[in-house]
Design an enzyme around this catalytic site. Structure first.
Site, PDB file in Angstrom:
ATOM      1  N   ASP A 405      31.438  38.609  37.362  1.00  0.00           N
ATOM      2  CA  ASP A 405      32.333  38.072  38.355  1.00  0.00           C
ATOM      3  C   ASP A 405      33.237  37.090  37.630  1.00  0.00           C
ATOM      4  O   ASP A 405      32.895  36.619  36.544  1.00  0.00           O
ATOM      5  CB  ASP A 405      31.462  37.377  39.406  1.00  0.00           C
ATOM      6  CG  ASP A 405      32.289  36.740  40.470  1.00  0.00           C
ATOM      7  OD1 ASP A 405      33.280  37.345  40.870  1.00  0.00           O
ATOM      8  OD2 ASP A 405      31.932  35.632  40.902  1.00  0.00           O
ATOM      9  N   ARG A 793      41.085  42.686  42.521  1.00  0.00           N
ATOM     10  CA  ARG A 793      41.246  43.070  43.926  1.00  0.00           C
ATOM     11  C   ARG A 793      40.057  43.890  44.411  1.00  0.00           C
ATOM     12  O   ARG A 793      40.217  44.910  45.053  1.00  0.00           O
ATOM     13  CB  ARG A 793      42.527  43.892  44.100  1.00  0.00           C
ATOM     14  CG  ARG A 793      43.790  43.118  43.844  1.00  0.00           C
ATOM     15  CD  ARG A 793      43.973  42.144  44.942  1.00  0.00           C
ATOM     16  NE  ARG A 793      45.251  41.464  44.850  1.00  0.00           N
ATOM     17  CZ  ARG A 793      45.364  40.140  44.909  1.00  0.00           C
ATOM     18  NH1 ARG A 793      44.304  39.383  45.032  1.00  0.00           N
ATOM     19  NH2 ARG A 793      46.544  39.583  44.885  1.00  0.00           N
TER      20      ARG A 793
END
Lengths: 1125, 370
Positions: A405, A793
Site C-alpha cells: 500500500d 486508483r
C-alpha cells in the site's frame, strides 16, 4: 467506471423483515411471513463437557498424519505384529493428549468468555418499561436501551438517542482497533422518541438484507407507520451499530436488534478467516506421499517375496519352528493380508509422528525470535513485531512479489496542509500575516497575483467549504469544566478526530488560515471566521466518503438561508463533474504538485437556491438512499448528482505526505533480493508515481510503461497491451534469464503504471469474440518482465484481485501483501503472507495480518534475515527428518531378506520408540531454531543472497532425491558393513558369539552417530547450545544403552538387550567398524559439499568463504600485531 | 473465536506485559530484551567445509586407515581356521547314513566319524565351533518363542510359561521347561576330537565347555528355579521339550553346575543368531603349558553323535576349528574395508588438491571485481 467491478461483487441476498417491538404491521400492508431468527447466544466454544472427548478426537484424527498413526496403532493392537503397540501408541498418545489439553484449555477459556458475554445483563423495552434481560435471551426485534460505555450485544439499528440531533458516538476499538469516535445517526422519523414509553409506541418494520460479513456495508429500509400510513426511510451503515462497538459520549440510546447471535457481522467475520499454508508445508506433504508410496511398496514387495520364499513348506514351517494350530488354520488370504499389515507396521517409522511435533514446535518457538527482535522495535510507537500465525515463518523467505500500500505503508500518513489553489491562486498557510492570506509567490502557473474582490469571495467560500465538508469530530477535554469551551477562546484544549488523517489536516490547515471549525451542535455546524464571529450552518445531508464514489458530499443551509452542496474527493472524482471555472489552471497545478509528492483533495462547491434543493435535490436524495433494493449500484446517484451541479470554484488543497524512514532503502533491498514490488494505491497516478520515484521503486533509468485510461482512450486496450508486450519482450527476448538476474542497473528496467479502470478492463473475462482474446495472459506477461508495477486508483477489492491474479499465474509465485488500513485487509487476506503495519488507520490490517510490524523498514529484516533463516532452517529440518528415517528403516527392510521375510525387527523396541523421540530429535530441533548459515549482517547487507533460496530451491525434487539416496546409501553401508562383520565369524577376543540383537544394536549405534554427525556437518553456527545438544544426545544414547542393557528390567517380559551393548563395546572390531562405517557413510556427503562449493559455488557459499577468510585474516592480523608489540 | 478470542488475545497481552515488567508502563514492557540469545547473536563457531579445510582431513584419514587396514588384514590372515562339513548330504559322506536314516524316535544314537588333516599347527587357544546354514534362528516366530522370566528362574513362569512359547508351551498337560521353539530345537549333536599321532593311536583332545557363554548370561540372565541345589525337585511337574532326549536338569551329567537353565551349551543356543548361516561356540581347546602347539599338524578324527536333522530344510552342519586374535576370528572384511576407505580418502584428497589449486584461484579472481 470503477463501478463496473462493483456491480459484479454485489450479490443481493434475501432480505429479512423485522417488527420493531414485535408489533405486527397494520393490516393492508404486504403480508410478510415472520422469519425465525436465532437468539443472541454467542457460541464460540467448540466443545461441550460431554462431547469434548469424542469431538476432539474426531477433529484430531481428521488430520491425515494422526489418522495414519492411529491406523498403525490399531493394526498393532489387532494383529500379531513385530513391534509392540507401545512403540507407536506412546508417541501418538503423547501428541494427542498434549493437543487435547491445549485445545481443551482454550475452549474452557472460550466457554468462560461466552458465558460472561451471554449472561451479561442488558436492558430491553417491554410494554413501555425497561426490563433487564440476559444478553443471550435477546431476540431480533427487541428494542434495547443502552447507556454510555456499554458494549452493543448485537447489531442494532439506532432509533433515538439522548442527543437532540439523534446522533450517537461509538468507538469500534475492540472491533478494528480504531479508537476514534464515529458518529451514527438515528432514523429521522424516530429520533424524537426518546423515553421508553414513546419508544414502545413506535410502530414500524425494518426490511434489510440478510446478514453479510462486510462490516461497512448495510442496506435496509424502515417503514414507520404513522396513522397507519407507512413512511419509508432508507437505512445505511450509518444507522447500524455493530456488536462489539461501545457507546461513547452519549448518555443513552434506544435501538432495535436486527442481527443477533451468530448472525452478527462480527460473528460472520470471524468464521470466514481461512488458514494459510506455506509452500514448505506443501512440499512436505508431497514428500509424505512419496514416502507413503515407498512404505506401501516396501511392504508389498516383502509380502510377495515372503510368499514366494515360503512356497517350500520346509522353509515355511521347518521342524524347529512350528506354527500354532489356529494360525495354521487361517486362510492364506487373511495370512497374506496380516503379513502385509505387519510389514507396514514394521516400516511405519519411516513417516515419523515426531516430525509433525518438531515442525510445529520449530514454528511456534521460532516465531518468538521475530517478536524478540530488538531491531524491529519502534521506539516512537513502543511497538514490536507481532506474530499472529507462526505457520508461515518460512514463507517469509520465499516471497517473490511484494504488494504494498502507499499511504501509511510507504509513507508516514502524517498529513499536513501545504497549500491550496483557488481559481488558480495558490495559498500557503505558512505565509499568513495577521490573518491575511498571501498568495504564494513561488507559483508560475498563477495568472494574476492579486485576487480581486470576486476572488476573495470565492476564496472565503472555499475555506468555509473546507470547514464544513467533512466528518471530523471535535474531541473536547472532559476533565475540567472551566475549559470545556476552550475552543471558543482559541485554546488548543480540544482536538479533531477523524477516521481519515486528510480531513484532520485540512480542518487544521483551515484553522491556520483563519476559519476554525468549532463543533456540530443540534445539526448545526459552527465555524469561527476570521472576524471571530461564529457562523452557523445547518447540516442537512451528509453523504460520507466511500471508496467507490471516492468523494463525500454535504448539503448545508447557511444562516441566510442559502443552500450549499459541497463535494470533496479525489481529483479524478471531481474534475469530470466540473462544469465551469478555471479547470485547466487547476489541473496544471495539480500535476505540478503531484511531482512534489503531495496528495490532492479537490473540492467542488455547488451553490443551490432553496427552491432547487426542495424541488430536485431533496427527492433525489431520499430516492438515493430510500430505494435500497434498487440502488445499491451507486453509479446511478453519482450521475444524477453530476447533473445537479453548476460549479463555482475548484480549489485544490494538497496535504503533504512524507515518505517513511528508510522506505527507499528497503525497496531497493527488496529489488536486489529479486522481489518484484508492486505499489497498489487508491491515490492518483502522479502522486503515486512521485512516491515511487522517491522510494526508488522507479529509478531514473526505468522505462515507464503506462497502461492507463488516458492511453486506452486513444488506442484500444487490445493494441496498447500488444504494444507494451512487444516492447518488453523485444528487450528480454535477446537476453538469457541469467543475465537478467544480475543487478538491475545493467539493463533497461521496466516500470508499469496501470490504473484501476484499465485493470478492470483487463480483468474482465474474455468475451466470446476472438478479438478481445485473453488479456490477462498478456498483462501477466508484461508484468513478469517489469521490475516494478504501480497500480493507482485501486479499490480495495481490486487490490485483492491483483494479488489473486498473480497468485494464480502459471509460476504460482509466493506473494506478500503489506498495508496498514482497512482497505488493505482484503489483499492481506488474499496474499500468501499478509503483513500489517501498525499505522494510524486503525488496527484492522494488524488484526487480519499474519505478521504485524511497526514500520515498513522492518520488512527488510523480516524477509531478508528472518525469512531467509526460517526457510533454511525448516527445509533442512524437513529433509533431514526424511533422511534420518530412511537411514533408520532401510536396514530393517534389508534385514527381511535375511530373516525369511518374517518381519523380525532389527532394533529393539526401546530403540524403535526412542530413535525419533529422544536420540535424534533435539539436535535437529535446536538446529532449526538457531542455525545461521551466514551472519545476519551480511544477509542484510547483501540482499541478493535471498535469490539463492528463491522458488523453494532447497526443497526441490532433485535435492529431496539426493537426501533420500544419501539415506539409502548410508543404510546400505551400515547394514552390509555390519553384515560382513558378522558374516559367519566371531569378532570377540574370547571366541564367544553375538546374536541378532547385537547385530541390530551395532547398526543402530552407527546409525545414531552417523545421523547426528551429518547434522553436525551441516551446522554452520555452533553455539554452546548446539554443542550441548549434539554431544549431549550422543552421550544420552550411550548412557541409555548402558542402562537399558545393564539391568534385568522386572516389568519387561523379555531381557533380550541384557548386556548386549556392553558386550558389543568390549569388542575391538566393533569399535573399529563403528568408526569405519560412520566415515564411509559421511564421505559422499562431505565430498559432494566440497566439490559443489569449489566448482559451482552459490552466492551464499562464496560469501561464507569470504566471511570466513575475513575472520581468519582479522585473527592473524591481531596475532601479528600482538607479536610485533 | 470472535469476542472471546479478542478477550483471550488481550489477556495474553496483559500477561506478557505483566510478566515482562511488573507495574511499568505498557510501552516499556513491549521492548524486547536485548540478550544475545533473543537477538540471535550468541557467540558461535562458524566452521565451513571447504576444499582447503577438508583436504588435510582426507589425507589424515587415509594415512590412518590404510595402516589400520593392513594391520587388520595381516592379523586376519594369520588366523588359522579349519572347517568340516559333516552334514552327510552326499552319498560319499561319512554321515550320509545317519542323515538319511534319521528318526526322532530312534533310541540308539547314530555315530559317524570324519577324518581330516591339519596342514599347519594351531597355536595358542583353539576354539571349536559348530556351524549351521539355512537355519533361520532369526525368524520372528522363532526369536520370540521363549520366556525370559522362566529362564531367569521365575517359579510362576516355570509353571505357567508365556503365551509366546506356543506351540511349545505345554506337553502332556505339563508346562514345558524351558518352553518355546528356541529351546526345543537345541543343537544336540555331540562332537569329539581325536588326534591320530604318527603311531596311529587316537588321543582324545580335551574339550573345555566352560566359558563358551557370556558371563552375564550364565550368572545373571539365566538362573535355575530355586537355586542350583536340587534341580530334579525344582523342575518337578514340568515336562521336557518335545524334541529333547533328556530333561533340562540332566543336560550335563558330568558337571552338576552345568545343568538346568545355566547349561552353557543351552545358553549359547538361546542367543539367537543374526543371520541364517551362523556358528556357535562349542568347546575350547586350551593351550598346552608346553611349547608344543595346541593342535599340531597331522591327522585328526571328528567323532559325531548325529542327533540333529538339517536335511529337511536343506541345512548344513559344520565343525570349525579356529584360533582367535584380539580381533576375533578370521574375517578379512574389516581389513579390506579399512584399506579401501583409506585409499579412497587418500585418492579423493589428491583429487581435491588438484581441484582446489585449479579452481580456488579462479574463484578468488572472480570475486575481486564484484
Amino acid at each position: 467506471t470503477v463501478c463496473h467491478i462493483c456491480t459484479g461483487e454485489e450479490n443481493w441476498v434475501d432480505s429479512r423483515t423485522i417488527y420493531i417491538g414485535h408489533k405486527e404491521p397494520p393490516s393492508g400492508t404486504e403480508a410478510f411471513i415472520q422469519q425465525r431468527f436465532p437468539d443472541n447466544r454467542i457460541v464460540s466454544s467448540k466443545y461441550t463437557f460431554w462431547n469434548f472427548v469424542p469431538k476432539n478426537m474426531f477433529e484430531q484424527f481428521r488430520r491425515v498424519a494422526n489418522f495414519y498413526f492411529l491406523i498403525i496403532f490399531l493394526v498393532q493392537l489387532i494383529i500379531d505384529t513385530p513391534t509392540s503397540p507401545i512403540t507407536s501408541g506412546l508417541p501418538l498418545f503423547f501428541v494427542i493428549t498434549v493437543t487435547a489439553i491445549k485445545q481443551g484449555y482454550e475452549d474452557w477459556l472460550r466457554h468462560k468468555a461466552d458465558n460472561s458475554v451471554n449472561q451479561c445483563p442488558i436492558h430491553v423495552v417491554q410494554h413501555g418499561k425497561v426490563v433487564r434481560k440476559q444478553s443471550r435471551k435477546l431476540r431480533v426485534g427487541d428494542v434495547v436501551f443502552m447507556k454510555e460505555n456499554e458494549t452493543f450485544p448485537c447489531d442494532l439499528i439506532l432509533l433515538s438517542s439522548s442527543r437532540d440531533d439523534g446522533t450517537c458516538f461509538v468507538t469500534t476499538a475492540s472491533l478494528d482497533g480504531e479508537s476514534s469516535h464515529k458518529t451514527y445517526y438515528a432514523v429521522q422519523d424516530t429520533k424524537a422518541y426518546n423515553t421508553e414509553k414513546e419508544v414502545d409506541s413506535i410502530h414500524a418494520t425494518i426490511e434489510c438484507e440478510q446478514p453479510q460479513p462486510d462490516l461497512y456495508k448495510f442496506v435496509g429500509r424502515i417503514n414507520v407507520y404513522m396513522d397507519n400510513e407507512p413512511v419509508a426511510r432508507p437505512l445505511g451503515s450509518e444507522n447500524l451499530l455493530l456488536r462489539g462497538a461501545t457507546l461513547k459520549n452519549t448518555e443513552y440510546i434506544y435501538a432495535v436488534a436486527i442481527y443477533t447471535g451468530m448472525e452478527t457481522k462480527m460473528a460472520l467475520n470471524y468464521q470466514s478467516k481461512t488458514q494459510k499454508r506455506s509452500a514448505v508445508e506443501k512440499s512436505m506433504n508431497a514428500y509424505l506421499v512419496v514416502y507413503l508410496c515407498i512404505l506401501i511398496s516396501k511392504a508389498l514387495i516383502n509380502t510377495v517375496l515372503k510368499y514366494a520364499w515360503q512356497a517350500d513348506p520346509n522353509r515355511d514351517e521347518p521342524w524347529y519352528n512350528d506354527r500354532t494350530e489356529p494360525e495354521r488354520q487361517r486362510h492364506i488370504v487373511v495370512r497374506a493380508f496380516t503379513d502385509f499389515l505387519a510389514f507396514m507396521v514394521l516400516f511405519n517409522y519411516i513417516i515419523p509422528v515426531s516430525m509433525y511435533v518438531t515442525v510445529e514446535m520449530q514454528k511456534f518457538l521460532g516465531s518468538y525470535f521475530i517478536m524478540w527482535d530488538d531491531e524491529m522495535f519502534d521506539e516512537e510507537m513502543g511497538e514490536r513485531a507481532v506474530v499472529n500465525t507462526s505457520d508461515l515463518n518460512e514463507e517469509l523467505g520465499q516471497v517473490e512479489y511484494v504488494f504494498t500500500d502507499k499511504t501509511g505503508t510507504l509513507t508516514e500518513n502524517n498529513m499536513e496542509f501545504i497549500e491550496c489553489c483557488v481559481d488558480g491562486h495558490v495559498y500557503v498557510p505558512d505565509v499568513i500575516c495577521n490573518g491575511q492570506v498571501m498568495p504564494g509567490a513561488t507559483t508560475m502557473d498563477m495568472i494574476d497575483t492579486s485576487p480581486g474582490p470576486g476572488a476573495r469571495e470565492h476564496e472565503e467560500l472555499f475555506f468555509r467549504a473546507l470547514c464544513l465538508c467533512h466528518t471530523v469530530q471535535v474531541k473536547e477535554e472532559e476533565t475540567v469544566d472551566g475549559i470545556k469551551h476552550g475552543i471558543h477562546q482559541g485554546k488548543s484544549t480540544s482536538f479533531y478526530i477523524s477516521s481519515s488523517p486528510d480531513e484532520v489536516a485540512l480542518v487544521e490547515g483551515m484553522k491556520r488560515l483563519g476559519f476554525t471549525y468549532l463543533r456540530l451542535k443540534d445539526s448545526h455546524m459552527e465555524i469561527l471566521n476570521r472576524e471571530d464571529e461564529i457562523e452557523r450552518f445547518q447540516l442537512l445531508e451528509v453523504l460520507t466518503f466511500d471508496s467507490v464514489r471516492r468523494r463525500m458530499s454535504v448539503i448545508v443551509r447557511s444562516s441566510t438561508g442559502e443552500l450549499y452542496l459541497f463535494c470533496k474527493g479525489a481529483d479524478s472524482a471531481i474534475f469530470p463533474r466540473v462544469v465551469s471555472g478555471k479547470v485547466e489552471q487547476i489541473k496544471a497545478r495539480v500535476e505540478h504538485n503531484a511531482v512534489e509528492d503531495l496528495r490532492f483533495i479537490s473540492l467542488l462547491v455547488i451553490d443551490r437556491n432553496p427552491v432547487y434543493y426542495n424541488q430536485h435535490a431533496c427527492p433525489f436524495w431520499s430516492n438515493y438512499s430510500a430505494g435500497f433494493k434498487g440502488i445499491i449500484n451507486t453509479s446511478q446517484p453519482v450521475q444524477e448528482e453530476a447533473e445537479l451541479n453548476t460549479s463555482l470554484c475548484f480549489p485544490d488543497p494538497s496535504p503533504h505526505d512524507r515518505l517513511q524512514e528508510k522506505a527507499a532503502d528497503t525497496i531497493e533491498s527488496l529489488h536486489k533480493a529479486g522481489m518484484k514490488v508492486w505499489v497498489l494505491t487508491g491515490d492518483k497516478m502522479e502522486t503515486a508515481a512521485a512516491t515511487c520515484y522517491a522510494s526508488k521503486l522507479f529509478r531514473r533509468n526505468t522505462q515507464i510503461l503506462e497502461l492507463t485510461t488516458k492511453r486506452t482512450e486513444e488506442q484500444s486496450l487490445h493494441d496498447v497491451l500488444f504494444d507494451l508486450s512487444r516492447t518488453v519482450l523485444r528487450q528480454h527476448g535477446g537476453m538469457t534469464r541469467d543475465s537478467f538476474s544480475g543487478l538491475s542497473g545493467d539493463c533497461t528496467d521496466y516500470g508499469l503504471i496501470i490504473d484501476g479502470a484499465t485493470l478492470s478492463a483487463v480483468m474482465r473475462p474474455a468475451q466470446e469474440d476472438s478479438n478481445s482474446g485473453n488479456y490477462k495472459e498478456i498483462f501477466l506477461e508484461i508484468c513478469r518482465n517489469c521490475s516494478a508495477v504501480l497500480c493507482c486508483r485501486m479499490a480495495p477489492l481490486q487490490k485483492a484481485q491483483i494479488v489473486k491474479l498473480i497468485k494464480a499465474s502459471k509460476e504460482h509465485p509466493i506473494t506478500l501483501a503489506i498495508g496498514d488500513g482497512a482497505n488493505d485487509v482484503s489483499m492481506i487476506l488474499e496474499a500468501h503472507v499478509g503483513i500489517g503495519i501498525m499505522g494510524k488507520e486503525g488496527r484492522q490490517a494488524v488484526r487480519n495480518s499474519d505478521y504485524a510490524i511497526p514500520k515498513f523498514k522492518h520488512l527488510k529484516k523480516m524477509l531478508l534475515v528472518h525469512g531467509h533463516y526460517y526457510y533454511i532452517r525448516i527445509s533442512e529440518l524437513v529433509q533431514y527428518f526424511f533422511y534420518k528415517n530412511v537411514c533408520f528403516i532401510f536396514p530393517q527392510f534389508l534385514y527381511q531378506f535375511f530373516c525369511g521375510f518374517s518381519q523380525q525387527p532389527l532394533y529393539d523396541t526401546a530403540y524403535l520408540t526412542l530413535y525419533n523421540i529422544s536420540f535424534t530429535s533435539l539436535p535437529i530441533l535446536l538446529y532449526s531454531l538457531i542455525e545461521q548459515h551466514i551472519h545476519m549482517d551480511i544477509l542484510r547487507r547483501d540482499p541478493s543472497l535471498y535469490r539463492d533460496i528463491a522458488k523453494n530451491s532447497l526443497l526441490r525434487w532433485p535435492i529431496f532425491i539426493y537426501w533420500t539416496v544419501l539415506g539409502v546409501y548410508d543404510a546400505i553401508v551400515m547394514f552390509f558393513g555390519v553384515y560382513f562383520l558378522f558374516d559367519n565369524t566371531t569378532f570377540t577376543s574370547n571366541g564367544q558369539m553375538f546374536g541378532n540383537w547385537t547385530f541390530g544394536t551395532l547398526v543402530f549405534t552407527v546409525l545414531v552417530f552417523t545421523v547426528t554427525f551429518k547434522l553436525a556437518l551441516d551446522t554452520h553456527y555452533w553455539t554452546w547450545i548446539n554443542h550441548f545438544v549434539i554431544w549431549g544426545s550422543l552421550i544420552f544414547f550411550v548412557v541409555f544403552s548402558l542402562l537399558w542393557g545393564g539391568i534385568i528390567w522386572p516389568f519387561l517380559n523379555y531381557q533380550r538387550m541384557y548386556y548386549v551393548f556392553m558386550q558389543m563395546l568390549s569388542s575391538g572390531p566393533a569399535w573399529l567398524s563403528i568408526i569405519l562405517l560412520i566415515t564411509a557413510s559421511l564421505l559422499p556427503d562431505v565430498l559432494k559439499k566440497v566439490i559443489c562449493r569449489t566448482l559451482w559455488p552459490t552466492t551464499t557459499e562464496r560469501i561464507q568463504v569470504g566471511a570466513c577468510s575475513y575472520m581468519l585474516s582479522r585473527i592473524f592480523f591481531r596475532i601479528a600485531s600482538v607479536i610485533e608489540l | 473465536m470472535m469476542a472471546s478470542s479478542y478477550n483471550a488475545k488481550e489477556e495474553d497481552g496483559h500477561h506478557s506485559g505483566a510478566s515482562n515488567n511488573g507495574g511499568a508502563g505498557v510501552v516499556k514492557s513491549k521492548k524486547p530484551d536485548n540478550t544475545a540469545f533473543k537477538q540471535q547473536r550468541l557467540p558461535a563457531w562458524q566452521p565451513i567445509l571447504t576444499a582447503g579445510t577438508v583436504l588435510p582431513a582426507f589425507f589424515v584419514i587415509g594415512l590412518i586407515f590404510i595402516p589400520i587396514g593392513i594391520g587388520l588384514y595381516v592379523t586376519s590372515n594369520n588366523i588359522k581356521e579349519y572347517e568340516i562339513d559333516y552334514t552327510g548330504a552326499d552319498i560319499n559322506d561319512a554321515c550320509y547314513n545317519c542323515a538319511k536314516n534319521f528318526s526322532w524316535n530312534s533310541t540308539t544314537p547314530c555315530l559317524c566319524s570324519v577324518p581330516f588333516t591339519l596342514e599347519q599347527p594351531f597355536e595358542s587357544n583353539v576354539f571349536m565351533y559348530y556351524g549351521l546354514s539355512n537355519f533361520y534362528q532369526n525368524h520372528r516366530r522363532y526369536v520370540k518363542s521363549r520366556d525370559d522370566s522362566q529362564l531367569n528362574g521365575d517359579r510362576s513362569a516355570l509353571k505357567n510359561p508365556s503365551k509366546e512359547c506356543e506351540p511349545y508351551r505345554t506337553s502332556e498337560g505339563k508346562p514345558i521347561a524351558p518352553c518355546g521353539a528356541i529351546a526345543n530345537s537345541l543343537f544336540n549333536d555331540t562332537l569329539e576330537l581325536y588326534h591320530i599321532d604318527s603311531n596311529g593311536t587316537r588321543n582324545a583332545i580335551p574339550l573345555v565347555k566352560k566359558g563358551i557363554a557370556w558371563w552375564t548370561d550364565k550368572h545373571v540372565k539365566f538362573r535355575n528355579p530355586g537355586g542350583n541345589s536340587n534341580l530334579t525337585v525344582a523342575f518337578q511337574d514340568t515336562s521336557k521339550p518335545v524334541n529333547w532326549r533328556k530333561p533340562v536338569f540332566d543336560l550335563d551329567p558330568s558337571d552338576p553346575e552345568n545343568n538346568g537353565f545355566i547349561n552353557e551349551d543351552f545358553i549359547v543356543w538361546m542367543r539367537t543368531a543374526a543371520l541364517p548361516t551362523f556358528r556357535k561356540l562349542y568347546r575350547i581347546i586350551q593351550k598346552k603349558p608346553s611349547t608344543t602347539p595346541t593342535l599340531p599338524s597331522g591327522k585328526y578324527v571328528l567323532e559325531i553323535t548325529y542327533n540333529y536333522p538339517v536335511r529337511s530344510f536343506d541345512g548344513r552342519k559344520r565343525m570349525i576349528l579356529s584360533t582367535i586374535s584380539w580381533m576375533g576370528g578370521k574375517n578379512p572384511f574389516l581389513g579390506i574395508a579399512y584399506i579401501t576407505v583409506g585409499s579412497i580418502c587418500f585418492f579423493l584428497g589428491v583429487v581435491l588438491l588438484i581441484i582446489h589449486h585449479k579452481y580456488d584461484t579462479r574463484n578468488n579472481s572472480a570475486d575481486i571485481p564484484s
